[in-house]
Motif scaffolding. Sequence first.
Motif, PDB file in Angstrom:
ATOM      1  N   TYR A   8       0.836  -1.202   0.000  1.00  0.00           N
ATOM      2  CA  TYR A   8       0.000   0.000   0.000  1.00  0.00           C
ATOM      3  C   TYR A   8       0.870   1.252   0.000  1.00  0.00           C
ATOM      4  CZ  TYR A   8      -3.690  -3.234   1.262  1.00  0.00           C
ATOM      5  OH  TYR A   8      -4.566  -4.281   1.262  1.00  0.00           O
ATOM      6  N   TYR A   9       0.404   2.268  -0.725  1.00  0.00           N
ATOM      7  CA  TYR A   9       1.107   3.543  -0.782  1.00  0.00           C
ATOM      8  C   TYR A   9       0.558   4.456   0.310  1.00  0.00           C
ATOM      9  CZ  TYR A   9       2.652   8.074  -2.543  1.00  0.00           C
ATOM     10  OH  TYR A   9       3.211   9.317  -2.657  1.00  0.00           O
ATOM     11  N   ILE A  80     -15.340   7.646  -1.746  1.00  0.00           N
ATOM     12  CA  ILE A  80     -14.732   6.576  -0.961  1.00  0.00           C
ATOM     13  C   ILE A  80     -15.856   5.709  -0.416  1.00  0.00           C
ATOM     14  CG2 ILE A  80     -13.432   6.031   1.152  1.00  0.00           C
ATOM     15  CD1 ILE A  80     -11.944   8.656   0.796  1.00  0.00           C
ATOM     16  N   PRO A 104     -12.318   3.881  -4.693  1.00  0.00           N
ATOM     17  CA  PRO A 104     -11.526   3.238  -3.636  1.00  0.00           C
ATOM     18  C   PRO A 104     -12.440   2.640  -2.560  1.00  0.00           C
ATOM     19  CG  PRO A 104     -10.645   5.407  -4.155  1.00  0.00           C
ATOM     20  CD  PRO A 104     -11.963   5.304  -4.863  1.00  0.00           C
ATOM     21  N   ASN A 106     -12.751   0.051   1.041  1.00  0.00           N
ATOM     22  CA  ASN A 106     -12.176  -0.672   2.168  1.00  0.00           C
ATOM     23  C   ASN A 106     -13.243  -1.591   2.740  1.00  0.00           C
ATOM     24  OD1 ASN A 106     -12.060  -0.525   5.468  1.00  0.00           O
ATOM     25  ND2 ASN A 106     -10.051  -0.884   4.574  1.00  0.00           N
ATOM     26  N   THR A 111      -8.620  -7.957   3.927  1.00  0.00           N
ATOM     27  CA  THR A 111      -7.577  -7.235   3.202  1.00  0.00           C
ATOM     28  C   THR A 111      -7.616  -7.480   1.701  1.00  0.00           C
ATOM     29  OG1 THR A 111      -6.182  -7.441   5.174  1.00  0.00           O
ATOM     30  CG2 THR A 111      -5.105  -6.774   3.137  1.00  0.00           C
ATOM     31  N   CYS A 114      -9.726  -5.112  -0.257  1.00  0.00           N
ATOM     32  CA  CYS A 114      -9.496  -3.677  -0.051  1.00  0.00           C
ATOM     33  C   CYS A 114      -8.610  -3.077  -1.133  1.00  0.00           C
ATOM     34  CB  CYS A 114      -8.826  -3.432   1.303  1.00  0.00           C
ATOM     35  SG  CYS A 114      -9.832  -3.871   2.731  1.00  0.00           S
ATOM     36  N   GLU A 115      -8.968  -1.874  -1.558  1.00  0.00           N
ATOM     37  CA  GLU A 115      -8.070  -1.070  -2.383  1.00  0.00           C
ATOM     38  C   GLU A 115      -7.312  -0.076  -1.520  1.00  0.00           C
ATOM     39  OE1 GLU A 115     -10.165   0.632  -5.726  1.00  0.00           O
ATOM     40  OE2 GLU A 115      -9.427  -1.035  -6.941  1.00  0.00           O
ATOM     41  N   PHE A 116      -7.784   0.146  -0.314  1.00  0.00           N
ATOM     42  CA  PHE A 116      -7.028   0.926   0.658  1.00  0.00           C
ATOM     43  C   PHE A 116      -7.345   0.374   2.040  1.00  0.00           C
ATOM     44  CE2 PHE A 116     -11.106   3.085   0.799  1.00  0.00           C
ATOM     45  CZ  PHE A 116     -11.242   3.492   2.121  1.00  0.00           C
ATOM     46  N   VAL A 118      -7.175   1.419   6.355  1.00  0.00           N
ATOM     47  CA  VAL A 118      -7.175   2.580   7.243  1.00  0.00           C
ATOM     48  C   VAL A 118      -6.160   2.341   8.357  1.00  0.00           C
ATOM     49  CG1 VAL A 118      -8.563   4.029   8.762  1.00  0.00           C
ATOM     50  CG2 VAL A 118      -9.595   3.006   6.717  1.00  0.00           C
ATOM     51  N   SER A 132       0.689   1.536   9.920  1.00  0.00           N
ATOM     52  CA  SER A 132       0.117   0.418   9.183  1.00  0.00           C
ATOM     53  C   SER A 132       1.041  -0.788   9.237  1.00  0.00           C
ATOM     54  CB  SER A 132      -0.119   0.804   7.719  1.00  0.00           C
ATOM     55  OG  SER A 132      -0.526  -0.327   6.966  1.00  0.00           O
TER      56      SER A 132
END
Length: 224
Positions: A8-9, A80, A104, A106, A111, A114-116, A118, A132
């Motif tokens: 993840y970025y 979102i 995006p 969550n 996981t 998920c694309e992102f 938290v 994270s």
Amino acid sequence: MPHKKFPYYPIFLDVEDHDVVIVGGGAVCTRKAETMMRYGANVTVVAPDVTEEIAGWAESGKINLRRKEYEDGDLDGASIVIASTDDECVNGRVARDCRRRKIPVNVVDVTHLCEFIVPAIVDKGSVHLAISTGGKSPALARTLKEDLQKLVGPEYSELNDLLGSLRPSAKKALPTDADRKRFFDGILARGVLQMLRDGKRDEAHETIARACEEAGVEFPARAK
């Protein structure tokens, strides 16, 4: 395409006035809605049954509430999406619909959908730390959060606000990024963080004021 080194970025998003759709009405979604409201998002909760908190927020106009089963159209306009229902099929549908729409998404604690994700957040005034573990260990993320809560005191936020107040005048007085970097690094090297930590606020302000005078940077009156 090269193999991803990290899953993840890390990024901080401004969600103020953005439409956030939360599918589910239980305790987890209540926490997610509360957090999103705190950051200024326009929150819509989609669920046939919701907690008293969610119902209360809807009655007071703080959020939008659709007491119904999830449908694809509930994603219209969403920036979102967060899903946390007790139905794996619904969670999967939300994830697929979001991917198709390029929104995006969550899905809490799932996981691979998920694309992102938290992060755990340490909130110290104007300083926020995000933690994270890439979704591998929420328990470890919580432990790190607790450790950082103890390590990072209010002096970090106070110094951050002080340095932030200098940025406009520093940009005027110091023409290059390198000049500004030397200026701000020099302030930190004078030990002002420790002064604030020790309660020596006046000394810290005087030290910063001297650094400003030496560099030709105006020290804002509100920072004195």
